[in-house]
Design a protein around this motif. Structure first.
Motif, short mmCIF file in Angstrom:
data_model
loop_
_atom_site.label_atom_id
_atom_site.label_comp_id
_atom_site.label_asym_id
_atom_site.label_seq_id
_atom_site.Cartn_x
_atom_site.Cartn_y
_atom_site.Cartn_z
N LEU A 1 0.80 -1.09 0.07
CA LEU A 1 0.04 0.05 0.02
C LEU A 1 0.74 0.97 0.10
O LEU A 1 0.54 2.25 -0.61
CB LEU A 1 -0.87 -0.11 1.29
N GLU A 2 2.19 1.18 0.58
CA GLU A 2 2.99 2.47 0.72
C GLU A 2 3.45 2.57 -0.77
O GLU A 2 3.70 3.94 -0.92
CB GLU A 2 4.18 2.21 1.69
N ALA A 3 3.30 1.81 -1.63
CA ALA A 3 3.76 2.43 -2.86
C ALA A 3 2.81 3.04 -3.92
O ALA A 3 2.88 3.73 -4.79
CB ALA A 3 4.13 1.09 -3.76
N THR A 4 1.43 3.11 -3.17
CA THR A 4 0.53 4.03 -3.72
C THR A 4 0.29 5.20 -3.31
O THR A 4 -0.74 6.00 -3.67
CB THR A 4 -0.95 3.09 -3.56
N GLY A 5 1.05 5.71 -2.38
CA GLY A 5 1.14 6.97 -1.86
C GLY A 5 0.07 7.03 -0.61
O GLY A 5 -0.32 8.37 -0.13
#
Lengths: 388, 388, 388, 388
Positions: free
Chosen positions: A175-179
């Motif tokens: 999820l952290e890669a989606t901002g």
């Protein structure tokens, strides 16, 4: 009754926990939200403050400006208390600065990154004497207090076994890669600290066990895992526990259990009985005495302890939940501060909230869990000695 | 259809599991109970047999007499199958003797005391070709079969984490000192084997995980405890698990958790979903696909797999339970034996029962758990290699 | 112990309840299934019998042939008891004929189509003295017995209110148009009688209330509805109840509630306490005493009444369910018949089953519910006077 | 954003619902509580106001004084809105006076004593154009909104059956004789109106059904009972319902069901599916589509409707409860008032609250239920025509 003036650091637009702190503080009408440095980005800090109804000159661009600005105000305008709701790495400098300047503090958890920082904060608070609460909010639930009272009065006999679990699933993919803001800082060692799930939620589990049972950890055997590729910190951890009285335990926390929302549960077994509680159904405490039918204790009933009743705002069957439990931390801090202002002894049933010692013990737990996760030795000593 | 003739070793007056085996075998009308050596005390063996309606000459005083007596009968009267429901230490000699003599066997769990014994049984069965079922009865539940099918078809993605727990409380005090028959032999190393709770119920937990997920254990980190003073074997055990595919797990079993009845639960988490099942509510399987509402799959519905449907006798909402699941083991054995008698291929949906391999793997698990409990090294390798 | 010889009318291939009766009778090993007229179609009757292992000459083509054939056998071969598991319209002639001929009877519910038929059966049984059980199976559950005992001993005080509900959804669309055998006869007035849902399941609800509370109905106010177009009988009914002691009640039954499986629930409220039970979770009885925590009473525990304990086969946590409760009806009939054969008083804790009086009262209830559904007057008197 | 200035009539020391209104209004920081006439006893009114932090001159001794006093203040100090939280009999005069004077109103339920009074209020509001909310708070729950949206979008098909129940037990004995303030006025026809349980909680049940399903009542068949000796009003009522579309229903409300806390439940069945919700577990909505597994919809998830998501403050698993749902009524009123002040269209997802029409329909329902309870005719027409 005078309202306490509250300032906030962190909690601007897009934040989650800041809004919770504001609702919790608002619920009982004891706090007036008057100042804030709501973001580490000065523009966003100011605009967030204005959007929340703060005045122009108390929507500060930074916490340093806020500290300075508030100190310049007359004592009867200045904030009484600061709420610190930033990512973890800012807890220490902000708490240290405000506590040193004589402001009371409510700080989110985990308290700080290291035991050394925790000790420094303890020293500051010993010097300035400010009130310091840590929002281990789950122990604010009335039925958690009931659980604690039942164990204190011996209903369970000697404790033999503890099972505590904190199941979440929201970080099952990257999820952290989606901002995603919440995922972003929690998976970043710079801001989150040495642990991921262990710090974010495992630390709540430790606090719950410690508060309810009063047991002291002796040793931990932990297996920390990072399941999601590309992630730097643990997103799952399982531990065996040993306590100083001979009790055994299991603790796990996970953020990759798809379908789990915010599923914190506690089971405690003693020589005469047991109890079970679940955060997602917080108004019920299951109690079992050996050889008798299982009892469902329900918030709001006259058969509960004074401690549980004091933590309650509504009659039975009118459910209370997360915000009300969180508000009990604020109410406890308020009672303590107001008692000083009014030169009286605080009501111990109300002035019941997690303190700096809870915060420091939580940091120690995180350090020991991570240490255990890195060794091939089964048991890592994990006893915590409260500061002198 | 001809009924299979069943004999029983163990299960006389005061026994628990023998009666369960008889009800399970009776349920579908496939077995005729015709012979028994129901106790190790000859008088009690005979009186128990007569009380259950066995004829005078087939109420044998000992299993040796029964073996001899049955072999003397004409083939069309002789038992087809023996059910072994004694305390653990007798499983091996009885199973070895009857299987060697060409009788089919249903044996209670844990199979035997040592991996060496397990290997010997496997050799005997390879030679004589008898059908051999082990009553790891919990995998007979329809919704456990559904869980297995869902994982096989990939609904959960790659498995990351398994939590299996088996909570009981009936041995929280020293029940064995009161003359309680079930408690007595289970806490006696001579009859129970090297493990207490781990062998009695932990082994069911292992079987459930292995059957449902298909994962292979790589290593165990166990903490075995004897809480009740005067007891020789573990009455509580907690373990961290690592599987060969990288999955992690928690397994615990306890017989000192006051209030817990027979609370076996399984949770499995994968990269795409999760599932959860509880033995005390066996007709429901909770299934979660990422991002979707939680589903409650219920026994008896047309949306279930063929495997789950084949294991069901009643429409949805007419609950099935322990005996029916147990009966599925017997039905599976019966189908396999009958298919041989009728010279046909057994229906794979029915001939679905725990085998000697399950039994052997269970023994290996117990040995490794005990070994891990005795070492200060964190991980004890626990991979099981199926017999050649 | 000698096994009772059982014959069956109805219950051939494709039937549901016949198989349940057979499993229930088999469970405790007290019955031997030796004769049957399993279908109203002679060929199917015979082939069904053979498939179930009946001998050639006792696989009868019709119930009349079976009656005749059995009477011709020597007394020590002849069936002791007939189980009647046909569609409703055949209950009366078959039961009348077999009871007149001196055979004991277990008959499915609703007993017969009219109160007049019920009275005739009562007269026959008074003359021949046969044992007659009616499979209102839900009162066979151990925790239903516990509920009855708790009320008898006064734990609830005077009963004020009863809520009984029987929710099903399987007839929410016109299943009978698809050739579904169970739906077919249940929606056909010729075979089902004057009522649909009211007779099929409402009648169970009436029996549960009456058995557990001992209250007598005074008046009914019913609204019967046929929701599915093309259907002749009610598929949903809601009723207000008044009892002779002043208690009030709600009873409903529905077969169009999509998602409901076989959801029979009872709640009883008195001046001092209340209880609640649900068939889909049958091992738990919720009990509430005023001012105290809710208790979960669980089957298999020592704190339960002798009546509940006598109805139990397994330890707590090893769930029992539908078939076991059903088997308690058969076990009660067996105990009564065996006591006669053995010239002793039956054990009242075992010889506890729904009788012809229950059957007759059920028929009266159905008649009054239908009558109320057809009138614009609020209250239809519904008191039932037991036969002299 | 400017905060709305709120005054309150009723809700002084010892009151329950006044405190709830204050917490609900405080939660989102949109209201400032500045004036009150908190009791009908002038001294108590003033002391209650001061204790809650109101200024000396706005702690009014009576609602008349408050109306007069506020009208004398400059428009930018004067209250925007009055919350009426008195016993029922004062709702009408207070609401009439404040609405006539141009103040927005939030009024507790049931709205007024008679349909005539309701019509008068409607006329006043039509003239002055004030915003008027009625705290049928249970429809403020996010999952109730989800239920409404699911039905609107057709997931259930045509509605056939509705079961709504409101179970309480707190009036099972004559609590009003002990000086219990809440029990006292609720059981007094002068202050409570023509109905007891029907008005206090039955009216919530009506509102829930009407809001969620959109169905219109056609006729009622009610049985109202007073179980507790010495009580003047009903404490229990059961009703059969018919709706204009042909749907059937059951509604009951009781305050004598010992053990029931505040147990409001709704089940709705249609031609294609069904749903079920329970106030004591408010974050879950059970949804069933024919032939599919049951779904548990949980507050806070992305798969929910915009309406449910807009009613939510916390992520899934962080439970929300009674106060948060209540706060949604206040937030809806605030949005409507603020939109006027800011000259914009209110956000329909937020400006979603029970209105005067809901209040008037509720009064009509109470009248028809009482009328039905007094007649021997089965069906009492109960259709409500919205005011022109």
């Amino acid at each position: 009754m005078r309202r306490l003036r509250m300032g906030m650091v962190g909690g601007g637009q897009g934040a989650f926990i800041g809004a919770v702190h504001r609702m919790a503080a608002a619920l009982d009408g004891q706090f007036e939200f008057v100042a804030g440095a709501l973001s580490s980005t000065p523009d966003k800090a100011r605009s967030s403050g204005l959007a929340l109804g703060l005045s122009e000159h108390r929507s500060y661009p930074s916490w340093q400006a806020m500290l300075e600005g508030e100190l310049r105000l007359p004592a009867d305008e200045r904030i009484d208390l600061v709420s610190i709701v930033t990512p973890n790495h800012l807890h220490y400098p902000v708490a240290h600065a405000f506590a040193s300047a004589g402001f009371h503090v409510v700080c989110d958890k985990p308290l700080v990154h290291t035991s050394e920082q925790a000790q420094n904060l303890i020293s500051v608070v010993q010097q300035t004497g400010v009130v310091f609460g840590v929002t281990y909010n789950y122990t604010g639930y009335p039925m958690v207090r009931e659980a604690r009272e039942r164990i204190r009065r011996g209903d369970l006999g000697e404790i033999r076994k503890v099972i505590v679990e904190y199941n979440q699933g929201w970080l099952a993919s990257q999820l952290e890669a989606t901002g995603h803001k919440q995922a972003d800082w929690r998976t970043d060692p710079e801001r989150s600290g040495i642990a991921g799930a262990v710090g974010d939620i495992g630390s709540h589990a430790e606090n719950l066990v410690s508060t309810v049972t009063g047991l002291e950890l002796e040793a931990i055997c932990a297996d920390l895992t990072t399941f999601v590729p590309g992630r730097a910190l643990d997103d799952d951890a399982s531990m065996l526990l040993r306590f100083t009285n001979g009790a055994r335990g299991l603790l796990w926390c996970s953020q990759i259990e798809i379908g789990a929302e915010n599923d914190l549960r506690l089971r405690v077994f003693g020589t005469r009985g047991s109890l079970s509680w679940r955060q997602e159904d917080p108004d019920t405490l299951e109690l079992q005495q050996e050889g008798e039918p299982r009892q469902l204790l329900r918030r709001g009933n006259a058969y509960l302890s004074a401690s549980a009743q004091a933590a309650t705002r509504l009659p039975a069957g009118h459910p209370e939940a997360f915000i009300e439990a969180f508000a009990n931390v604020y109410r406890g801090v308020a009672e303590t501060v107001l008692a000083r202002l009014e030169n009286r002894t605080p009501d111990p049933l109300i002035a019941d909230f997690p303190t700096l010692a809870d915060g420091a013990r939580g940091v120690h737990f995180i350090e020991k869990a991570v240490e255990s996760g890195q060794t091939s030795q089964k048991w890592t000593p994990a006893r915590w000695l409260p500061p002198a």
